[in-house]
Design an enzyme around this catalytic site. Structure first.
Site, mmCIF file in Angstrom:
data_model
loop_
_atom_site.group_PDB
_atom_site.id
_atom_site.type_symbol
_atom_site.label_atom_id
_atom_site.label_comp_id
_atom_site.label_asym_id
_atom_site.label_seq_id
_atom_site.Cartn_x
_atom_site.Cartn_y
_atom_site.Cartn_z
ATOM 1 N N LYS A 135 46.721 41.533 -58.112
ATOM 2 C CA LYS A 135 47.397 42.838 -58.076
ATOM 3 C C LYS A 135 48.472 42.763 -59.165
ATOM 4 O O LYS A 135 49.554 42.218 -58.952
ATOM 5 C CB LYS A 135 48.021 43.049 -56.699
ATOM 6 C CG LYS A 135 48.139 44.497 -56.264
ATOM 7 C CD LYS A 135 49.026 45.355 -57.130
ATOM 8 C CE LYS A 135 50.490 45.152 -56.858
ATOM 9 N NZ LYS A 135 51.336 45.813 -57.878
ATOM 10 N N GLU A 139 57.480 32.252 -57.296
ATOM 11 C CA GLU A 139 58.321 32.099 -58.483
ATOM 12 C C GLU A 139 59.171 33.357 -58.580
ATOM 13 O O GLU A 139 58.645 34.426 -58.874
ATOM 14 C CB GLU A 139 57.441 31.908 -59.715
ATOM 15 C CG GLU A 139 56.683 30.585 -59.632
ATOM 16 C CD GLU A 139 55.732 30.350 -60.776
ATOM 17 O OE1 GLU A 139 55.513 31.262 -61.576
ATOM 18 O OE2 GLU A 139 55.198 29.237 -60.844
ATOM 19 N N CYS A 174 62.392 35.544 -66.792
ATOM 20 C CA CYS A 174 62.999 34.945 -65.593
ATOM 21 C C CYS A 174 63.860 33.741 -65.947
ATOM 22 O O CYS A 174 64.821 33.437 -65.267
ATOM 23 C CB CYS A 174 61.908 34.530 -64.623
ATOM 24 S SG CYS A 174 60.698 33.441 -65.368
ATOM 25 N N GLU A 228 71.194 39.065 -60.453
ATOM 26 C CA GLU A 228 70.242 39.098 -61.566
ATOM 27 C C GLU A 228 70.128 40.528 -62.095
ATOM 28 O O GLU A 228 69.871 41.457 -61.338
ATOM 29 C CB GLU A 228 68.856 38.627 -61.100
ATOM 30 C CG GLU A 228 67.852 38.590 -62.228
ATOM 31 C CD GLU A 228 66.424 38.299 -61.778
ATOM 32 O OE1 GLU A 228 65.961 38.918 -60.807
ATOM 33 O OE2 GLU A 228 65.769 37.453 -62.411
HETATM 34 P P1 NAD Z 1 58.831 42.820 -58.266
HETATM 35 O O1 NAD Z 1 59.143 41.852 -57.184
HETATM 36 O O2 NAD Z 1 59.383 44.181 -58.177
HETATM 37 O O3 NAD Z 1 57.246 43.029 -58.370
HETATM 38 C C1 NAD Z 1 56.361 41.942 -58.579
HETATM 39 C C2 NAD Z 1 55.011 42.290 -57.999
HETATM 40 O O4 NAD Z 1 55.102 42.390 -56.577
HETATM 41 C C3 NAD Z 1 54.456 43.643 -58.475
HETATM 42 O O5 NAD Z 1 53.069 43.506 -58.701
HETATM 43 C C4 NAD Z 1 54.735 44.546 -57.293
HETATM 44 O O6 NAD Z 1 53.887 45.659 -57.201
HETATM 45 C C5 NAD Z 1 54.502 43.593 -56.131
HETATM 46 N N1 NAD Z 1 55.135 43.980 -54.867
HETATM 47 C C6 NAD Z 1 56.298 44.648 -54.693
HETATM 48 N N2 NAD Z 1 56.559 44.788 -53.361
HETATM 49 C C7 NAD Z 1 55.529 44.195 -52.701
HETATM 50 C C8 NAD Z 1 55.215 44.011 -51.319
HETATM 51 N N3 NAD Z 1 56.018 44.461 -50.339
HETATM 52 N N4 NAD Z 1 54.079 43.361 -50.997
HETATM 53 C C9 NAD Z 1 53.262 42.883 -51.970
HETATM 54 N N5 NAD Z 1 53.496 43.038 -53.289
HETATM 55 C C10 NAD Z 1 54.624 43.671 -53.646
HETATM 56 O O7 NAD Z 1 59.218 42.093 -59.608
HETATM 57 P P2 NAD Z 1 59.174 42.710 -61.074
HETATM 58 O O8 NAD Z 1 60.259 43.721 -61.163
HETATM 59 O O9 NAD Z 1 57.776 43.080 -61.408
HETATM 60 O O10 NAD Z 1 59.548 41.424 -61.964
HETATM 61 C C11 NAD Z 1 60.849 41.049 -62.249
HETATM 62 C C12 NAD Z 1 61.286 39.917 -61.332
HETATM 63 O O11 NAD Z 1 60.378 38.841 -61.451
HETATM 64 C C13 NAD Z 1 62.635 39.336 -61.680
HETATM 65 O O12 NAD Z 1 63.351 39.103 -60.503
HETATM 66 C C14 NAD Z 1 62.300 38.015 -62.361
HETATM 67 O O13 NAD Z 1 63.287 37.030 -62.295
HETATM 68 C C15 NAD Z 1 61.078 37.614 -61.601
HETATM 69 N N6 NAD Z 1 60.268 36.665 -62.369
HETATM 70 C C16 NAD Z 1 60.254 35.353 -61.981
HETATM 71 C C17 NAD Z 1 59.515 34.427 -62.706
HETATM 72 C C18 NAD Z 1 59.477 32.977 -62.324
HETATM 73 O O14 NAD Z 1 58.638 32.259 -62.838
HETATM 74 N N7 NAD Z 1 60.347 32.500 -61.448
HETATM 75 C C19 NAD Z 1 58.786 34.862 -63.812
HETATM 76 C C20 NAD Z 1 58.832 36.199 -64.184
HETATM 77 C C21 NAD Z 1 59.566 37.106 -63.440
#
Ligand code: NAD
Length: 486
Positions: A178, A254, A288, A390
């Protein structure tokens, strides 16, 4: 206009409900296409296809055959490089010059690195003495975990998705991905590549949609999903953990970060400036591992602030295809609203805005895009929200420090624990401080220098588990112990 469909059992399909939503380009807010939103029916079909594929031709492949197939997938991504590049840059707005060096090559490399590492990994074996003197042999045996749900974010869409799909498939699992609702394109295109390379139908599936009460939630709560690997915000990780608790499914997380950079007076200042420029501003700060807190030893503090400001002045904002541009927009207008709210909060919290802090005038053609100025603050209190939360934008706060003990405490004073960067020409100090960082990843005199064989993941609220190299084996396989009485 493009149409982004689900990829289920080797075929592109639309949703039964007919529900769609728009995909817009953050460069100018132009409409790129429509995305089909998966309902429970499509998610169920994708998971069932993945479950069935576990028993199909995919399961008959030897490790060597799987490696060959995944190498072919990597090669095919590289052959279709321009298509992937175009798709990624339109979805994210990031400069070609960056995506062509990071996103697409690494997205392809993820399929090679893991299959080769895992193929060469031994399993454990122990001989046990028994009272009859004949003994027993224990042999570890790994099998695929099953159907893996992959939930990925928008900041490095292809790279972070294949970072999970690569090892999952290398271990013999099947996947349902997804991708983020903001960036559907490269994941959709990968379905076609899988078919071209002869990956059996059902091994790689894609469903589009949002998180809560949409495809993300339907997928993570599906009872036939055996494990969930997630990259995204910590708060989303918490929701997914709750979903995974039903049926005791394994998770790999992550999540977010508020990463410190520690700059000692004995650093090579040129390198520290160059590294901090990248770690704070590359990908419009949407990495991230990026730096949002910079601690600089007092003797070089003023010089450092001045030079980093100069670096920011030289960033070139522009369209992805503009070869001179190295700074694009944020991923969406919605995300800009969030980042900009922190820009305003910084002022309320008493920051000195050293540079930036606003929305740039990009001219009539681009002003509807999600542009924002790269920003440096100084003078904020350690407990201000801008220093603790963040932001995930092109901004950092710089603060002076006077001693090693003080800076270790400041750097660790956060709920997050993803990455830290240390700049010092004194290796003993670099290592001493690195060992005290409460983070999963530490760079000394570099940033984002990645060896895919090494462990990757965060401490504290930045994640659970480690991926990369052989470390993903614990998550992507079931380790069985076979005890043979001799
Ligand atoms: P997000 O958590 O909003 O979304 C990530 C994914 O989760 C999307 O596909 C979204 O549709 C899905 N999602 C959202 N709510 C959900 C739920 N209730 N159930 C299942 N799926 C759900 O994150 P984002 O805004 O896309 O990305 C930015 C974030 O990602 C930042 O916090 C960043 O630090 C983190 N990030 C971490 C790493 C790492 O390796 N630690 C790498 C890249 C990004």
């Amino acid at each position: 206009m493009k149409e982004y469909k689900h990829f289920i059992n080797g075929q592109y399909v639309t949703s039964q409900s007919g529900k769609t939503f728009e995909n817009r380009c953050p460069v100018d807010n132009s409409l790129l296409g429509i995305i089909h939103e998966a309902g429970e029916a499509e998610v169920d079909a994708a998971v069932k296809a993945a479950k069935a594929a576990l028993k199909g031709p995919w399961s008959q492949l030897t490790q060597a055959q799987r490696t060959t197939l995944l190498n072919r997938v990597a090669d095919r991504i590289n052959e279709r490089f321009d298509e992937f590049l175009q798709a990624e840059c339109l979805d994210t707005g990031k400069p070609h010059s960056i995506a062509s060096h990071i996103d697409i090559p690494r997205g392809a490399a993820n399929f090679k690195a893991f299959s080769e590492t895992l193929a060469n990994h031994p399993t454990e074996s122990f001989r046990l003495d028994t009272p009859d003197g004949k003994g027993a042999a224990n042999v570890g045996h790994r099998t695929p975990k099953g159907v893996i749900a992959v939930i990925s974010p928008w900041n490095l869409p292809l790279l972070l998705m294949t970072w999970k799909v690569g090892p999952a498939m290398a271990c013999g699992n099947t996947v349902v991905v997804k991708p983020s609702e903001e960036t559907p394109a490269t994941t959709t295109l990968l379905g076609d590549v899988m078919n071209e390379c002869g990956v059996p139908p059902g091994v790689f599936n894609v469903v589009h949609g949002f998180g809560a009460n949409s495809a993300g939630e339907f997928l993570t709560t599906h009872p036939l999903v055996d494990a969930i690997t997630f990259t995204g915000e910590t708060s989303t990780g918490e929701a997914i953990m709750k979903a995974a608790s039903v049926g005791l499914r394994n998770i790999s997380m992550e999540c977010g970060g508020k990463n410190p950079a520690i700059v000692f007076a004995d650093c090579d200042l040129d390198k520290a400036i160059e590294g901090t420029m990248r770690s704070a501003f590359v990908n419009c700060g949407q990495v991230c591992l990026g730096t949002e807190r910079v601690y600089v030893e007092r003797p070089i503090y003023d010089k450092f602030v001045k030079r980093l400001k100069k670096g920011v002045e030289q960033l070139k904002l522009g369209r992805p295809e503009d070869e001179a541009a190295n700074f694009g927009p944020l991923v969406s207008l919605e995300h800009r609203e969030k980042v900009f709210s922190y820009y305003k909060l910084a002022v309320t919290e008493g920051a000195t805005v050293e540079i930036g802090g606003g929305i740039p005038d990009m001219g009539r053609e681009l002003n509807d895009g999600a542009w924002i100025e790269p920003t440096i603050w100084t003078g904020l209190a350690d407990d201000s929200r801008v220093v603790r939360e963040e932001i995930f934008g092109p901004c950092c706060h710089i603060r002076p420090f006077d001693s090693e003990e003080e800076v270790v405490e400041l750097a660790n004073d956060t709920n997050y624990g993803l990455a830290a960067t240390i700049w010092s020409e004194n290796s003993a100090r670099g290592i001493r401080v690195a060992e005290q960082m409460e983070t999963g990843l530490i760079w000394i005199n570099s940033w984002f220098l990645r060896d895919l064989r090494t462990a990757f993941g965060g401490a504290k609220q930045s994640g659970i588990g480690r991926e990369g190299g052989v470390h993903g084996l614990e998550f992507y396989t079931e380790l069985k112990n076979i005890c043979i009485k001799l």
